[in-house]
Scaffold this motif. Structure first.
Motif, PDB file in Angstrom:
ATOM      1  N   TYR A   1       1.192  11.759  -0.399  1.00 12.19           N
ATOM      2  CA  TYR A   1      -0.224  12.151  -0.332  1.00 12.19           C
ATOM      3  C   TYR A   1      -0.903  11.491   0.862  1.00 12.19           C
ATOM      4  N   LYS A   2      -0.589  10.225   1.098  1.00 15.72           N
ATOM      5  CA  LYS A   2      -1.204   9.506   2.214  1.00 15.72           C
ATOM      6  C   LYS A   2      -0.769  10.095   3.552  1.00 15.72           C
ATOM      7  N   VAL A   3       0.504  10.446   3.652  1.00 13.73           N
ATOM      8  CA  VAL A   3       1.006  11.048   4.890  1.00 13.73           C
ATOM      9  C   VAL A   3       0.288  12.361   5.161  1.00 13.73           C
ATOM     10  N   ARG A   4       0.163  13.181   4.130  1.00 12.05           N
ATOM     11  CA  ARG A   4      -0.506  14.474   4.296  1.00 12.05           C
ATOM     12  C   ARG A   4      -1.968  14.283   4.689  1.00 12.05           C
ATOM     13  N   THR A   5      -2.643  13.325   4.047  1.00 11.28           N
ATOM     14  CA  THR A   5      -4.050  13.064   4.357  1.00 11.28           C
ATOM     15  C   THR A   5      -4.220  12.576   5.788  1.00 11.28           C
ATOM     16  N   ILE A   6      -3.325  11.677   6.207  1.00  7.91           N
ATOM     17  CA  ILE A   6      -3.381  11.160   7.577  1.00  7.91           C
ATOM     18  C   ILE A   6      -3.252  12.302   8.577  1.00  7.91           C
TER      19      ILE A   6
ATOM     20  N   SER B   1       3.834   6.126  10.964  1.00 13.75           N
ATOM     21  CA  SER B   1       4.525   4.929  10.491  1.00 13.75           C
ATOM     22  C   SER B   1       3.678   3.684  10.707  1.00 13.75           C
ATOM     23  N   GLU B   2       3.094   3.573  11.898  1.00 17.95           N
ATOM     24  CA  GLU B   2       2.251   2.419  12.217  1.00 17.95           C
ATOM     25  C   GLU B   2       0.961   2.432  11.404  1.00 17.95           C
ATOM     26  N   LEU B   3       0.348   3.603  11.285  1.00 16.21           N
ATOM     27  CA  LEU B   3      -0.923   3.705  10.571  1.00 16.21           C
ATOM     28  C   LEU B   3      -0.792   3.329   9.102  1.00 16.21           C
ATOM     29  N   LEU B   4       0.323   3.713   8.490  1.00 13.94           N
ATOM     30  CA  LEU B   4       0.514   3.452   7.066  1.00 13.94           C
ATOM     31  C   LEU B   4       1.315   2.179   6.797  1.00 13.94           C
ATOM     32  N   GLY B   5       1.899   1.620   7.840  1.00 15.25           N
ATOM     33  CA  GLY B   5       2.669   0.398   7.656  1.00 15.25           C
ATOM     34  C   GLY B   5       3.972   0.606   6.917  1.00 15.25           C
TER      35      GLY B   5
ATOM     36  N   ALA C   1       0.815  -1.215   0.000  1.00 14.24           N
ATOM     37  CA  ALA C   1       0.000   0.000   0.000  1.00 14.24           C
ATOM     38  C   ALA C   1       0.844   1.259   0.000  1.00 14.24           C
ATOM     39  N   HIS C   2       2.031   1.195   0.632  1.00 15.50           N
ATOM     40  CA  HIS C   2       2.817   2.417   0.770  1.00 15.50           C
ATOM     41  C   HIS C   2       3.523   2.833  -0.510  1.00 15.50           C
ATOM     42  N   THR C   3       3.490   1.967  -1.553  1.00 17.79           N
ATOM     43  CA  THR C   3       4.204   2.331  -2.772  1.00 17.79           C
ATOM     44  C   THR C   3       3.445   3.353  -3.606  1.00 17.79           C
ATOM     45  N   ALA C   4       2.160   3.525  -3.344  1.00 18.73           N
ATOM     46  CA  ALA C   4       1.358   4.453  -4.148  1.00 18.73           C
ATOM     47  C   ALA C   4       1.121   5.748  -3.390  1.00 18.73           C
TER      48      ALA C   4
ATOM     49  N   GLU D   1       9.693   4.639   9.715  1.00 22.71           N
ATOM     50  CA  GLU D   1       9.716   6.032  10.157  1.00 22.71           C
ATOM     51  C   GLU D   1      10.562   6.885   9.220  1.00 22.71           C
ATOM     52  N   ASN D   2      11.617   6.312   8.663  1.00 23.81           N
ATOM     53  CA  ASN D   2      12.457   7.063   7.721  1.00 23.81           C
ATOM     54  C   ASN D   2      11.685   7.435   6.463  1.00 23.81           C
ATOM     55  N   MET D   3      10.798   6.544   6.024  1.00 21.09           N
ATOM     56  CA  MET D   3       9.977   6.849   4.846  1.00 21.09           C
ATOM     57  C   MET D   3       9.002   7.980   5.153  1.00 21.09           C
ATOM     58  N   VAL D   4       8.473   7.982   6.370  1.00 30.50           N
ATOM     59  CA  VAL D   4       7.569   9.063   6.774  1.00 30.50           C
ATOM     60  C   VAL D   4       8.323  10.388   6.810  1.00 30.50           C
ATOM     61  N   LYS D   5       9.528  10.366   7.399  1.00 32.10           N
ATOM     62  CA  LYS D   5      10.331  11.589   7.482  1.00 32.10           C
ATOM     63  C   LYS D   5      10.664  12.120   6.092  1.00 32.10           C
TER      64      LYS D   5
END
Length: 253
Positions: A123-128, A146-150, A116-119, A153-157
């Protein structure tokens, strides 16, 4: 719907709902490692997990799988819940349950499994962040996102850096709060902009230089042009046998 699910729904419907005070007490016990308190918190919120799973029944996924994913999200919420932040557990748990179910649907909807995180992660981080802050009145932490999107943490940052969500400014925005004020774009220097005043000044200087040179002999003019690098489509073919003192005398006039 299977008989096993009907039986499960009936059992869950008989569980007692918790008050806000009971949630806090159980959360404090869970922090101390009380497994019994953890089980009570989970069992008391199974109805919430079921109600959310039912909303996604038409997604094409098996209902039992949806309930299982809802329960996984619920268990994560129990582990992550911080009673000090002031909101009800059910409000917080909805986030984890929905994300768990949605990720399951996203992963299993396609023939080719795509994480799911590849798409559109940014945008998903901003929406969350937007929805979390709207519903809970607070921004989620990086570990929570990080937990919500699976994702890590580095990808979120990295996503937060790329979208500059919290510090983004529009160059069309007005400086200050006054109406009719100058926009940011108006005060940003344009490296490609033509300096009209500078060009006019240079032209005036060249006119003055030409006027002075016109008073000299052709030989003197050529010598000074060569000495000071004054070019006005000036061509020369002769070399002059002169000294620095000769040039100084010409300059002094």
């Amino acid at each position: 719907m299977s008989q096993s699910l009907d039986s499960y729904f009936k059992d869950v419907s008989n569980t007692k709902l918790l008050t806000r005070e009971e949630e806090v007490i159980l959360s404090q016990r869970i922090e101390r490692g009380d497994a019994t308190a953890r089980n009570i918190m989970i069992e008391s919120n199974l109805r919430l997990a079921i109600s959310i799973a039912k909303k996604y029944y038409k997604s094409g996924c098996d209902m039992e799988d949806l309930i299982q994913e809802s329960n996984i999200g619920l268990m994560k919420a129990v582990e992550k819940f911080d009673w000090r932040r002031g909101f009800k557990f059910s409000t917080y748990a909805c986030w984890w349950i929905k994300q768990s179910v949605c990720r399951h649907i996203s992963t299993n909807r396609n023939t080719v499994k795509v994480p799911a995180h590849t798409a559109s992660l940014a945008y998903k981080v901003r929406t969350i962040i937007q929805e979390y802050e709207k519903d809970l009145g607070q921004k989620p932490s990086i570990p929570e996102i990080s937990e919500l999107l699976g994702v890590t943490e580095n990808m979120v940052k990295a996503s937060l850096e790329s979208i500059k969500f919290q510090n983004m400014l529009s160059i069309d925005g007005t400086i200050g709060n006054e109406e009719g004020g100058r926009s940011i774009i108006e005060v940003i220097a344009d490296s490609n902009n033509i300096d009209i005043d500078g060009i006019l000044d240079k032209e005036k200087i060249m006119i003055m230089i030409k006027s002075c040179l016109s008073r000299l002999s052709q030989r003197e003019e050529q010598i000074l042009r060569l000495r000071f690098g004054i070019s006005d489509n000036f061509e020369h073919t002769d070399a002059f046998d002169v000294t620095e003192d000769d040039i100084a005398d010409i300059v002094k006039g």
